[in-house]
Scaffold this motif. Structure first.
Motif, PDB file in Angstrom:
ATOM      1  N   THR A   1     125.429  20.311  12.460  1.00 22.47           N
ATOM      2  CA  THR A   1     125.017  21.006  13.678  1.00 22.47           C
ATOM      3  C   THR A   1     123.528  21.329  13.636  1.00 22.47           C
ATOM      4  OG1 THR A   1     127.211  21.941  14.064  1.00 22.47           O
ATOM      5  CG2 THR A   1     125.362  23.060  15.111  1.00 22.47           C
TER       6      THR A   1
ATOM      7  N   LYS B   1     119.733  30.283   8.291  1.00 19.62           N
ATOM      8  CA  LYS B   1     119.889  29.935   9.711  1.00 19.62           C
ATOM      9  C   LYS B   1     119.436  31.093  10.595  1.00 19.62           C
ATOM     10  CE  LYS B   1     123.672  28.795  12.896  1.00 19.62           C
ATOM     11  NZ  LYS B   1     125.136  28.544  12.950  1.00 19.62           N
TER      12      LYS B   1
ATOM     13  N   TYR C   1     123.419  24.275   3.156  1.00 23.01           N
ATOM     14  CA  TYR C   1     124.735  23.860   3.640  1.00 23.01           C
ATOM     15  C   TYR C   1     125.139  22.511   3.057  1.00 23.01           C
ATOM     16  CZ  TYR C   1     125.172  27.454   7.336  1.00 23.01           C
ATOM     17  OH  TYR C   1     125.322  28.628   8.028  1.00 23.01           O
TER      18      TYR C   1
ATOM     19  N   ASN D   1     128.195  22.957   9.538  1.00 23.46           N
ATOM     20  CA  ASN D   1     126.942  23.668   9.791  1.00 23.46           C
ATOM     21  C   ASN D   1     125.732  22.791   9.510  1.00 23.46           C
ATOM     22  OD1 ASN D   1     127.192  26.734  10.500  1.00 23.46           O
ATOM     23  ND2 ASN D   1     128.870  26.313   9.090  1.00 23.46           N
TER      24      ASN D   1
ATOM     25  N   ASN E   1     127.000  28.708  17.649  1.00 22.27           N
ATOM     26  CA  ASN E   1     126.643  27.351  17.233  1.00 22.27           C
ATOM     27  C   ASN E   1     126.574  26.410  18.435  1.00 22.27           C
ATOM     28  OD1 ASN E   1     126.408  27.967  14.555  1.00 22.27           O
ATOM     29  ND2 ASN E   1     128.226  26.865  13.888  1.00 22.27           N
TER      30      ASN E   1
ATOM     31  N   ARG F   1     123.873  30.482   6.125  1.00 19.15           N
ATOM     32  CA  ARG F   1     123.853  31.303   7.345  1.00 19.15           C
ATOM     33  C   ARG F   1     122.666  32.270   7.326  1.00 19.15           C
ATOM     34  NH1 ARG F   1     126.994  33.437  11.630  1.00 19.15           N
ATOM     35  NH2 ARG F   1     125.489  34.746  12.744  1.00 19.15           N
TER      36      ARG F   1
ATOM     37  N   THR G   1     135.949  23.749  13.757  1.00 19.01           N
ATOM     38  CA  THR G   1     135.106  22.707  13.168  1.00 19.01           C
ATOM     39  C   THR G   1     135.299  21.392  13.912  1.00 19.01           C
ATOM     40  OG1 THR G   1     135.158  23.736  10.981  1.00 19.01           O
ATOM     41  CG2 THR G   1     134.645  21.383  11.065  1.00 19.01           C
TER      42      THR G   1
END
Length: 442
Positions: free
Chosen positions: A335, A290, A316, A332, A411, A287, A374
């Protein structure tokens, strides 16, 4: 006041060396807790995993001073065995052993009169009424005790510890104190950060406070997004407690939310260096990368942005590969693979693996917000609008903290933006995004 029964057992989902899974929270809720209550006792579950396995002063007090104890030996958890050894060394009787039938144990518990319980292929309890009755009866038998500690059985002249009533009374007061503050914190989380801060002030110096309360306070600040108070509280903890993995991970989480990405990266990278790759630590560090990707992209620094996007996907992906049962880093990774140009080819292979992981979690335990969120993201990535709506409806009923749907919405916004650039219709995804934003505001 009813006597206390201390429960020594793992938390959550665990797997033994043979790959068999046990849902310990379900075992506790459906078998052990009802059996203890039926026996007229007050259950206290060991909180060692909540504070990272640190064996602290309140833990020793509970091992010594609880009138009764139950130890679940299933999966040969190191903390449980250590605490059982302490208990057997200081208490000659009133300690019950139990285990999941058919699972490998490091020694034969038959001579110690261990009580088996049955579980199904998903690690959930079977024949619940029989298991409750067996444990209840054994607890009742302990009221006219015989020595069940192998230490006292083997050493006939072993000195027996006399526990002063004053110490026992102090212990009982401490337990009531802990329960009181857990209830206060639960109520304060529903109000605001000022309510939580007032409880911290009420506690005074936290050095001598039960670590379980400190961790509860720490995570309560997280629930209301008070990142600064989390960091300030960590600075007041004892050095041992402050270095627990859970605490270090959440400090990194808090620094990242405050925008100090470099500090967060440093803390989390050090945790991985010391303890190795894990789905939780890598999920938080992913994260951080990200957020750095988005930060540099917004500045038009495209080369650095793409570099951090790659680091985030890698982080991730490593976290997911370290524990396929934890879908969080997996979702994650897939995505963010949607964000690469061209689309990362690994996504199509990974999507069904992450889908299986989250469906497995939902089928073998009580699902939570993140399980359904999720599944929602996976449905969107797979262009399955019908199941996406169903997952959304399930997810919003499990929201615990306001930042949870906001995280999912962020997201989904990324997916919307990249698909719009590629010319896809995104109206149905935008509707889902708007519903999550509303859910986070209520």
């Amino acid at each position: 006041m009813k006597p206390y029964c201390f429960i020594l057992m793992p938390f959550g989902t665990k797997t033994d060396e043979g790959g068999k899974t046990v849902e310990f929270d379900e075992i506790y809720k459906k078998i052990i807790n009802p059996a203890v209550v039926n026996a007229g006792l007050t259950p206290i579950r060991a909180d060692e995993e909540i504070v990272g396995g640190i064996i602290h002063k309140p833990m020793f007090e509970r091992l010594m001073l609880c009138d009764y104890a139950i130890a679940d030996l299933t999966t040969a958890n190191a903390n449980v065995f250590y605490e059982l050894g302490v208990r057997h060394g200081i208490r000659p009787h009133s300690t019950i052993l139990t285990f999941a039938e058919g699972m490998r144990l490091p020694f034969d518990v038959a001579p110690l009169r261990g009580l088996p319980y049955k579980i199904d292929e998903n690690g959930l309890p079977l024949d619940i009424d029989d298991a409750i009755a067996n444990i209840t009866k054994r607890l009742d038998d302990c009221r006219t005790p015989i020595d069940d500690s192998p230490v006292y059985q083997l050493i006939s002249d072993m000195p027996r510890m006399e526990i002063a009533s004053l110490k026992t009374d102090t212990f009982r007061d401490s337990i009531e104190y802990s329960n009181l503050y857990k209830e206060k914190l639960e109520s304060a989380r529903k109000i605001d950060k000022k309510a939580i801060s007032s409880i911290e002030a009420e506690l005074g110096s936290i050095i001598d406070v039960d670590p379980a309360i400190i961790i509860d306070l720490f995570l309560s600040y997280r629930s209301v997004e008070d990142w600064t108070s989390m960091i300030n509280l960590a600075n007041k903890m004892t050095p041992i407690l402050a270095q627990v993995v859970l605490v270090q991970e959440q400090i990194g989480f808090a620094y990242n939310r405050l925008g100090n990405h470099e500090k967060a990266e440093s803390i989390l990278s050090e945790v991985i260096k010391k303890y190795g790759i894990s789905s939780e630590t890598n999920g938080i560090l992913g994260r951080v990368y990200k957020d750095l990707w988005k930060k540099h992209e917004e500045k038009g620094e495209n080369v650095r942005a793409r570099g951090f996007l790659k680091k985030s996907i890698k982080c991730y992906l490593e976290g997911f590969q370290s524990d396929w049962r934890d879908a969080y880093p997996g979702i994650n990774a897939v995505t963010l693979m949607e964000m690469t140009e061209p689309l990362d080819k690994r996504q199509s292979k990974l999507l069904p693996v992450v889908l299986y992981s989250v469906e497995r979690r939902i089928s073998t335990k009580h699902s939570d917000y993140w399980d359904h969120a999720t599944l929602l993201e996976l449905n969107i990535l797979s262009n399955d609008s019908e199941n996406a709506i169903n997952s959304l409806e399930n997810a919003v009923t499990f929201i615990r903290e306001k930042w949870e749907p906001k995280t999912t919405a962020n997201n989904i916004k990324l997916i919307i933006e990249v698909r719009q650039k590629r010319g896809y219709k995104t109206k149905w995804i935008e509707d889902i995004y708007n519903e999550l934003i509303k859910a986070g505001e209520n």
